[in-house]
Design a protein around this motif. Structure first.
Motif, short mmCIF file in Angstrom:
data_model
loop_
_atom_site.label_atom_id
_atom_site.label_comp_id
_atom_site.label_asym_id
_atom_site.label_seq_id
_atom_site.Cartn_x
_atom_site.Cartn_y
_atom_site.Cartn_z
N ALA A 284 -0.86 -6.05 -0.40
CA ALA A 284 -0.90 -7.40 -0.97
C ALA A 284 -2.01 -8.24 -0.35
O ALA A 284 -2.74 -8.95 -1.04
CB ALA A 284 0.45 -8.08 -0.79
N VAL A 285 -2.18 -8.14 0.97
CA VAL A 285 -3.21 -8.92 1.66
C VAL A 285 -4.60 -8.43 1.28
O VAL A 285 -5.49 -9.23 0.95
CB VAL A 285 -3.00 -8.85 3.19
CG1 VAL A 285 -4.19 -9.46 3.92
CG2 VAL A 285 -1.72 -9.58 3.58
N VAL A 286 -4.81 -7.11 1.31
CA VAL A 286 -6.15 -6.56 1.04
C VAL A 286 -6.58 -6.85 -0.39
O VAL A 286 -7.66 -7.41 -0.64
CB VAL A 286 -6.17 -5.05 1.32
CG1 VAL A 286 -7.48 -4.43 0.81
CG2 VAL A 286 -6.01 -4.79 2.82
N PHE A 287 -5.74 -6.49 -1.35
CA PHE A 287 -6.14 -6.67 -2.75
C PHE A 287 -6.03 -8.13 -3.19
O PHE A 287 -6.76 -8.55 -4.09
CB PHE A 287 -5.32 -5.75 -3.64
CG PHE A 287 -5.73 -4.31 -3.52
CD1 PHE A 287 -6.86 -3.84 -4.17
CD2 PHE A 287 -5.01 -3.43 -2.72
CE1 PHE A 287 -7.25 -2.52 -4.06
CE2 PHE A 287 -5.40 -2.11 -2.59
CZ PHE A 287 -6.53 -1.64 -3.26
N GLY A 288 -5.13 -8.88 -2.55
CA GLY A 288 -5.12 -10.32 -2.81
C GLY A 288 -6.41 -10.97 -2.34
O GLY A 288 -6.95 -11.87 -3.01
#
Length: 302
Positions: A284-288
């Protein structure tokens, strides 16, 4: 003769500083209100859209089909016998079986359709520029789109569990739940573990929504973002099925989605489920972040 001090250009007087603070404080509630209104509008559009309602209907129908088949299925087939024995002892087990069937591919694909359409769909019909005129701004608009997709993932997972519970209670006996470890737990604890499983799967769907949203910011064709998400899911499943590529498993999102079965063990497999939640958070953090970086500099005038 007394002199009057004039503030240097570009400096704010104490009264001016206080006024700026008051204006900022007045704008904050309006901005927050606009975000909530925008989220409410997004949720309304998402859950009123016929396509999305049809997909939720398909998810609700799958546990019905599984329940009817298991209720009428004979015990000749070895694999089928194991499923029959699991569900026949208690209708609550149908919720776990349904999630186990749907989580690897169909449920992620449905969530990917909604998340993949979030930005690309608005761009394709020309409404994205009008959305950006709202006081929320690009970052908050992207956050609203993500929260909307994540909530749809939660709703989709809940639909599967609720449908399975209704069918399981109607077709099979209900009592103490037998776990994979062989021990039994009370009915109330079984319901609580289903709730935990739903939360875990919903967290996985939220991570997948971030992946699809990142693809959605890279194109103006919704089908492109949806197809890219589907390809990633299929490739991940293929890689997981190849024993020689087992070292890649910890880095694949799909490798962790079925770890909700940790609630069927005694004690609960909290270590594996915690690792899965950390993987979901990383995705979630990386692709967000990728989605935010792309959307923040996107040209929406075309």
């Amino acid at each position: 003769m007394s002199t009057v001090e004039v503030p240097a250009a570009g400096t704010a007087t104490p009264t001016g500083v206080a006024a700026d603070r008051e204006r900022a404080a007045a704008r904050a509630p309006r901005a927050a209100g606009s975000v909530w209104r925008l989220l409410g509008s997004e949720l309304g559009l998402t859950f009123r859209r016929p396509r999305n309602l049809a997909m939720l209907g398909v998810l609700a129908a799958v546990p019905v089909v599984i329940g009817v088949v298991l209720r009428t299925l004979g015990g000749d087939d070895e694999v089928a016998s194991e499923m029959v024995l699991m569900v026949a002892g208690n209708g609550l087990a149908l919720a776990f079986v349904s999630l186990y069937v749907l989580v690897p591919l169909l449920l992620p694909l449905i969530v990917g359709v909604v998340a993949g359409d979030a930005i690309a769909g608005e761009a394709s019909i020309g409404t994205l520029r009008y959305l950006l005129t709202a006081p929320a701004g690009r970052t908050r608009l992207l956050a609203v789109k993500y929260v909307n997709a994540a909530l749809f993932g939660l709703a989709a997972t809940a639909v599967v569990a609720v449908s399975a519970l209704i069918v399981g209670l109607a077709l099979f006996p209900v009592g103490r739940v037998t776990l994979l470890s062989g021990s039994t737990i009370p009915l109330a604890e079984g319901l609580l573990r289903i709730l935990v499983a739903v939360g875990y799967v919903a967290a996985g769907m939220a991570a997948l929504a971030a992946l699809a949203l990142a693809f959605s910011t890279l194109t103006e064709a919704p089908i492109g973002a949806i197809a890219a998400t589907a390809v990633i899911l299929i490739i991940s499943q293929v890689l997981s099925a190849i024993p020689q590529l087992a070292p890649l498993d910890p880095y694949l999102l799909t490798s962790w989605l079925n770890d909700f079965d940790g609630v069927l063990r005694d004690p609960v497999a909290t270590e594996a489920m915690t690792q899965g939640l950390l993987v979901f958070l990383c995705y979630a953090v990386v692709f967000g972040s990728i989605a935010w970086a792309r959307f923040g500099g996107r040209d929406i005038t075309a």
